[in-house]
Design a protein around this motif. Sequence first.
Motif, PDB file in Angstrom:
ATOM      1  N   ILE A 170       0.840  -1.201   0.000  1.00  0.00           N
ATOM      2  CA  ILE A 170       0.000   0.000   0.000  1.00  0.00           C
ATOM      3  C   ILE A 170       0.871   1.246   0.000  1.00  0.00           C
ATOM      4  CG2 ILE A 170      -1.677   1.315   1.363  1.00  0.00           C
ATOM      5  CD1 ILE A 170      -2.833  -1.476   2.201  1.00  0.00           C
ATOM      6  N   LEU A 171       1.907   1.250   0.811  1.00  0.00           N
ATOM      7  CA  LEU A 171       2.801   2.400   0.860  1.00  0.00           C
ATOM      8  C   LEU A 171       3.610   2.540  -0.420  1.00  0.00           C
ATOM      9  CD1 LEU A 171       3.983   2.205   4.565  1.00  0.00           C
ATOM     10  CD2 LEU A 171       2.232   3.685   3.570  1.00  0.00           C
ATOM     11  N   TYR A 172       3.821   1.457  -1.128  1.00  0.00           N
ATOM     12  CA  TYR A 172       4.520   1.516  -2.403  1.00  0.00           C
ATOM     13  C   TYR A 172       3.759   2.415  -3.384  1.00  0.00           C
ATOM     14  CZ  TYR A 172       7.537  -0.062  -6.197  1.00  0.00           C
ATOM     15  OH  TYR A 172       8.456  -0.107  -7.219  1.00  0.00           O
TER      16      TYR A 172
ATOM     17  N   GLU B 170      -6.135   4.205   6.950  1.00  0.00           N
ATOM     18  CA  GLU B 170      -6.333   4.022   5.506  1.00  0.00           C
ATOM     19  C   GLU B 170      -5.839   2.646   5.056  1.00  0.00           C
ATOM     20  OE1 GLU B 170      -4.109   7.469   4.412  1.00  0.00           O
ATOM     21  OE2 GLU B 170      -5.885   8.750   4.311  1.00  0.00           O
ATOM     22  N   ILE B 171      -4.739   2.194   5.629  1.00  0.00           N
ATOM     23  CA  ILE B 171      -4.217   0.857   5.300  1.00  0.00           C
ATOM     24  C   ILE B 171      -5.245  -0.201   5.687  1.00  0.00           C
ATOM     25  CG2 ILE B 171      -2.458  -0.862   5.899  1.00  0.00           C
ATOM     26  CD1 ILE B 171      -0.469   1.529   6.104  1.00  0.00           C
ATOM     27  N   ARG B 172      -5.794  -0.090   6.876  1.00  0.00           N
ATOM     28  CA  ARG B 172      -6.807  -1.044   7.343  1.00  0.00           C
ATOM     29  C   ARG B 172      -8.022  -1.040   6.417  1.00  0.00           C
ATOM     30  NH1 ARG B 172      -9.180  -5.424   9.239  1.00  0.00           N
ATOM     31  NH2 ARG B 172     -10.869  -5.036  10.662  1.00  0.00           N
ATOM     32  N   ARG B 173      -8.492   0.149   6.059  1.00  0.00           N
ATOM     33  CA  ARG B 173      -9.657   0.265   5.183  1.00  0.00           C
ATOM     34  C   ARG B 173      -9.392  -0.421   3.843  1.00  0.00           C
ATOM     35  NH1 ARG B 173     -10.883   3.292   1.229  1.00  0.00           N
ATOM     36  NH2 ARG B 173      -9.233   4.803   1.568  1.00  0.00           N
ATOM     37  N   LEU B 174      -8.226  -0.210   3.269  1.00  0.00           N
ATOM     38  CA  LEU B 174      -7.884  -0.848   1.995  1.00  0.00           C
ATOM     39  C   LEU B 174      -7.786  -2.367   2.126  1.00  0.00           C
ATOM     40  CD1 LEU B 174      -5.268   1.693   0.627  1.00  0.00           C
ATOM     41  CD2 LEU B 174      -7.482   1.130  -0.411  1.00  0.00           C
TER      42      LEU B 174
ATOM     43  N   ILE C  77      -4.362  -9.313   0.994  1.00  0.00           N
ATOM     44  CA  ILE C  77      -3.851  -9.414   2.357  1.00  0.00           C
ATOM     45  C   ILE C  77      -4.976  -9.222   3.358  1.00  0.00           C
ATOM     46  CG2 ILE C  77      -1.466  -8.716   1.910  1.00  0.00           C
ATOM     47  CD1 ILE C  77      -2.205  -5.871   2.562  1.00  0.00           C
ATOM     48  N   GLU C  78      -4.765  -9.730   4.538  1.00  0.00           N
ATOM     49  CA  GLU C  78      -5.697  -9.548   5.638  1.00  0.00           C
ATOM     50  C   GLU C  78      -4.920  -8.880   6.755  1.00  0.00           C
ATOM     51  OE1 GLU C  78      -8.316 -12.296   8.666  1.00  0.00           O
ATOM     52  OE2 GLU C  78      -7.696 -13.125   6.759  1.00  0.00           O
ATOM     53  N   ALA C  79      -5.430  -7.791   7.270  1.00  0.00           N
ATOM     54  CA  ALA C  79      -4.701  -7.079   8.313  1.00  0.00           C
ATOM     55  C   ALA C  79      -5.663  -6.403   9.273  1.00  0.00           C
ATOM     56  CB  ALA C  79      -3.770  -6.051   7.692  1.00  0.00           C
ATOM     57  N   SER C  80      -5.356  -6.502  10.546  1.00  0.00           N
ATOM     58  CA  SER C  80      -6.130  -5.839  11.586  1.00  0.00           C
ATOM     59  C   SER C  80      -5.301  -4.688  12.147  1.00  0.00           C
ATOM     60  CB  SER C  80      -6.461  -6.826  12.703  1.00  0.00           C
ATOM     61  OG  SER C  80      -5.258  -7.216  13.345  1.00  0.00           O
ATOM     62  N   TYR C  81      -5.956  -3.811  12.870  1.00  0.00           N
ATOM     63  CA  TYR C  81      -5.209  -2.723  13.509  1.00  0.00           C
ATOM     64  C   TYR C  81      -4.126  -3.293  14.419  1.00  0.00           C
ATOM     65  CZ  TYR C  81      -8.739   0.598  11.904  1.00  0.00           C
ATOM     66  OH  TYR C  81      -9.553   1.371  11.123  1.00  0.00           O
TER      67      TYR C  81
END
Length: 175
Positions: free
Chosen positions: A3-5, A13-17, A27-31
């Motif tokens: 995402i940062l790339y 914003e990362i979580r929302r994406l 990918i799956e990511a939580s706070y």
Amino acid sequence: MSILYEGESTGYEIRRLCVEGECAYFIEASYGSIYPALAKLEDEGMVTSRVEPQNGKPAKKVYSITAAGRQAFAAQLAEPLGEDLFRSPFLLFARYVHILPRELVAQRAQEFLDRMTEKHRHLEEAMAERGSNASDTWVINFGRAVMGVAQQHVQTHMHELIDLALAEPNKDAAE
């Protein structure tokens, strides 16, 4: 780092994406995993952050990938790929329809189809809003194809799934 790339982002914003955006398919990511990962990446010099004040709201922390982070991300992509992960609550549901009432099975199957239609719409909107490069278009077309096949299969064979369900809606599933 993917995402940062693409550009700067906050943890929110990362979580929302990762949950509802374009990265939800990758990918799956939580706070609880995002912020420790960002802190670690920052300690390793892969990302930097800055605090950005906001009017009437708490300041937000904005992350950016560094040149070293870009190189590390490219190196990670060059490694052998792991297995694709596929988890489907709908398929778990389908596996056990024989213990559920037909009305519920019909309802859940229709809800699944409605969600698939919404995901298709979301893909189309994302592509139109964002614009895309050739590789984005390829990935989106792959997603369209996979979702289209799944949607077509459920539409064509939903009656079979419903027929597998219990005819008696009040029958105890524990029997």
